[in-house]
Design a protein around this motif. Structure first.
Motif, mmCIF file in Angstrom:
data_model
loop_
_atom_site.group_PDB
_atom_site.id
_atom_site.type_symbol
_atom_site.label_atom_id
_atom_site.label_comp_id
_atom_site.label_asym_id
_atom_site.label_seq_id
_atom_site.Cartn_x
_atom_site.Cartn_y
_atom_site.Cartn_z
ATOM 1 N N ARG A 1 0.844 -1.192 0.000
ATOM 2 C CA ARG A 1 0.000 0.000 0.000
ATOM 3 C C ARG A 1 0.883 1.247 0.000
ATOM 4 N N HIS A 2 0.531 2.198 -0.863
ATOM 5 C CA HIS A 2 1.341 3.412 -0.973
ATOM 6 C C HIS A 2 0.440 4.608 -1.251
ATOM 7 N N ILE A 3 1.041 5.772 -1.138
ATOM 8 C CA ILE A 3 0.343 6.995 -1.499
ATOM 9 C C ILE A 3 1.340 7.933 -2.166
ATOM 10 N N LEU A 4 0.872 8.654 -3.193
ATOM 11 C CA LEU A 4 1.685 9.667 -3.869
ATOM 12 C C LEU A 4 1.157 11.034 -3.483
ATOM 13 N N LEU A 5 2.020 11.850 -2.885
ATOM 14 C CA LEU A 5 1.669 13.220 -2.512
ATOM 15 C C LEU A 5 2.432 14.164 -3.427
ATOM 16 N N ILE B 1 -8.003 11.518 -0.725
ATOM 17 C CA ILE B 1 -8.988 11.204 0.309
ATOM 18 C C ILE B 1 -9.396 9.734 0.223
ATOM 19 N N GLN B 2 -9.558 9.214 -0.981
ATOM 20 C CA GLN B 2 -9.903 7.800 -1.142
ATOM 21 C C GLN B 2 -8.795 6.896 -0.609
ATOM 22 N N ASP B 3 -7.548 7.279 -0.865
ATOM 23 C CA ASP B 3 -6.424 6.486 -0.354
ATOM 24 C C ASP B 3 -6.411 6.475 1.170
ATOM 25 N N MET B 4 -6.658 7.627 1.765
ATOM 26 C CA MET B 4 -6.667 7.705 3.213
ATOM 27 C C MET B 4 -7.843 6.923 3.808
ATOM 28 N N PHE C 1 -1.241 14.163 7.665
ATOM 29 C CA PHE C 1 -2.213 13.097 7.897
ATOM 30 C C PHE C 1 -1.721 11.776 7.301
ATOM 31 N N ALA C 2 -1.082 11.843 6.134
ATOM 32 C CA ALA C 2 -0.583 10.630 5.494
ATOM 33 C C ALA C 2 0.586 10.026 6.258
ATOM 34 N N LEU C 3 1.371 10.880 6.939
ATOM 35 C CA LEU C 3 2.577 10.401 7.605
ATOM 36 C C LEU C 3 2.340 9.945 9.039
ATOM 37 N N LYS D 1 -6.259 -0.662 9.489
ATOM 38 C CA LYS D 1 -6.029 -2.053 9.095
ATOM 39 C C LYS D 1 -5.178 -2.142 7.826
ATOM 40 N N ASN D 2 -5.233 -1.119 7.023
ATOM 41 C CA ASN D 2 -4.536 -1.141 5.730
ATOM 42 C C ASN D 2 -3.568 0.027 5.644
ATOM 43 N N LYS D 3 -2.733 0.178 6.652
ATOM 44 C CA LYS D 3 -1.882 1.354 6.740
ATOM 45 C C LYS D 3 -0.970 1.482 5.526
ATOM 46 N N ILE D 4 -0.598 2.734 5.266
ATOM 47 C CA ILE D 4 0.292 3.032 4.153
ATOM 48 C C ILE D 4 1.694 2.513 4.465
#
Length: 522
Positions: free
Chosen positions: A163-167, A182-185, A265-267, A274-277
């Motif tokens: 699981r990842h996020i691009l900022l 927002i969907q990723d979070m 918030f992402a960090l 349950k599905n943390k980044i």
């Protein structure tokens, strides 16, 4: 925590070939414009996303290295020579047999994922017909886009191995980017697919109830038509969902606050998620931030020890405060990244605590002149133009005023980067001790220390005055000034340097400074 151990690219954007190891915790990508920082983040994002749609939206013509395509089109254009693009992520042990194998360019048996774009052999006849045409026409449309694990398993964006996020802070205020964030979070904090489905169902049911109840009266007054709420895939829970801080949606806040809130918030440590980044890709976190918020954000990044961070930045503050040993330096004229992980802990800590001296500007320079103080810095450009007839910037020379006690810290970095650096310093009354013995182990082909050879000429102002006595007496003598002019210059270093700068006449440049400038410009 899952993390990427290594990234390997071929024919991806600016890179014909690229490979770098990554730290499990923090990686800071630095480089000039067009060095490839964004390309690396884009490659990682595409592989982890597993989204064919994202690849097609960007376009293979934008993803393929331009030089590779041009070289192919100027060749015999044989089908067997068609270039292949791939982006490989070598992962830590995931304990997942679907990920482990040797389906990678190194034939290394390990966990990993790969995006590859290659000619679709089932369309070889059509491709060869295109290649036989006289005009330059590359068959992008006939390429297959495949997402595979190192075991050879096909995957897509419906299956998330990591699981990842691009900022991307350059797009923080764009509506699509905000909704995607927002969907990723939301996905990171939702319990499972069952809870997500329950939320969607109940939200759709609420819309149906609202239409049946609240809009019932007005619909009785409308013949043949009725008002209703959108309740389709383009208007559902995920499109309507937002993130609120103190009752204000984040997309209603200013750009700077959006950048800070989304990144913070992402960090944050996602207790209960349950599905943390696992991996956060952060593009230029300094965008739109004030100095105070920048320092706060650096603290948040430094504390984020439950995920791997890969940050692309132009910020001196971020590069220094987050430890130079985490830097991955990309050069526009080199395919090989340079890691500063070998920098000593002592020097790394110095730059964490030191004033912001533009360390990233130093790292990205080709030639550097280090001087002790503001006086030398003020006059150096005038002296260079007078001595060489050129400008410092045209010779790729950057001047940094760093203070005499900091020279060796910068030289520690210069040695790792193989930079050409001249140190211009005072002899402080003992040339042998202060300018020769003190720099043993540093001086070499690319590093030289320059100072006046006469111990009596112990500092810059003394040298300038003795070589320009008549000019200095004329410029700085006033009816009320009682101290000797040389002493005045020593007591007022910046003001006297500025006075010489704005004076129209030339300066008699001390020989050791001439030697410095000529050595650097060679």
């Amino acid at each position: 925590m899952s993390y990427i151990k290594k990234v390997k690219l071929q024919n991806f954007k600016k890179f014909t070939s690229f490979e770098t190891e990554l730290d499990p915790s923090l990686n800071i990508l630095v480089g000039e414009n067009e060095a490839g920082k964004s390309s690396i983040l884009s490659a990682i994002n595409l592989v982890l996303s597993g989204s064919r749609h994202q690849v097609e939206t960007i376009g293979l013509d934008k993803l393929f290295n331009v030089d590779v395509i041009d070289n192919f089109l100027s060749s015999d254009k044989n089908y067997e020579d068609l270039p292949v693009l791939y982006a490989e992520l070598y992962l830590d042990e995931q304990n997942n047999p679907d990920l482990k194998g040797n389906n990678n360019s190194n034939r290394e048996y390990c966990d990993g994922m790969i995006l590859e774009c290659l000619p679709d052999d089932s369309l070889s006849t059509e491709i060869k017909e295109i290649l036989e045409q006289e005009q330059s026409n590359f068959p992008y449309e006939y390429y297959a886009i495949r997402f595979l694990t190192f075991s050879g398993e096909v995957y897509s964006n419906y299956k998330k191995y990591v699981r990842h996020i691009l900022l991307d802070h350059s797009q923080m205020s764009e509506e699509y980017a905000t909704k995607e964030y927002i969907q990723d979070m939301y996905s990171a904090y939702v319990e499972n697919e069952a809870e997500k489905n329950k939320h969607q169902n109940e939200y759709r049911n609420l819309k149906t109830q609202y239409t049946a109840q609240q809009l019932a009266d007005i619909n009785q007054r409308v013949d043949d038509y009725s008002f209703s709420l959108r309740n389709d895939r383009k208007s559902n829970l995920f499109t309507d969902l937002t993130l609120v801080q103190e009752s204000i949606p984040i997309d209603s806040k200013g750009r700077g606050n959006q950048c800070f809130i989304k990144t913070e918030f992402a960090l944050r440590k996602a207790e209960g998620a349950k599905n943390k980044i696992d991996i956060a890709l952060i593009e230029e976190p300094e965008n739109h931030l004030s100095h105070i918020n920048m320092k706060k954000l650096i603290g948040k990044i430094d504390e984020a020890d439950d995920k791997q961070l890969i940050v692309a930045t132009h910020s001196n503050l971020i590069s220094a405060r987050l430890d130079l040993r985490n830097l991955i330096l990309l050069h526009t004229n080199s395919i090989n990244p340079i890691l500063l992980s070998e920098l000593s802990e002592e020097t790394a800590k110095f730059f964490i605590k030191a004033p912001n001296h533009g360390i990233l500007d130093f790292i990205l320079s080709k030639k550097v002149l280090l001087v002790e103080g503001n006086a030398e810095y003020i006059l150096m450009e005038k002296m260079y133009e007078q001595e060489t007839g050129g400008k410092l910037e045209d010779s790729d020379i950057h001047v940094f005023s760093v203070g005499g006690t900091s020279f060796k810290r910068y030289l520690d970095i210069a040695i790792l980067l193989d930079m050409k650096v001249a140190v211009l310093r005072d002899n402080d009354g003992d040339l042998q001790k202060n300018c020769v013995e003190a720099y043993e182990g540093y001086i070499g082909d690319n590093i030289q220390v320059f100072s006046d050879v006469n111990d009596a000429r112990y500092t810059f102002e003394v040298c300038i005055y003795q070589d320009n006595t008549e000019k200095c007496d004329e410029l700085f003598t006033t009816p009320k000034r009682q101290v000797p002019i040389q002493q005045y210059m020593l007591d007022n270093k910046t003001d006297s340097a500025y006075g010489l700068l704005v004076d129209d006449g030339e300066i008699n440049i001390p020989q050791y400074i001439k030697d410095t400038l000529l050595w650097l410009s060679a």
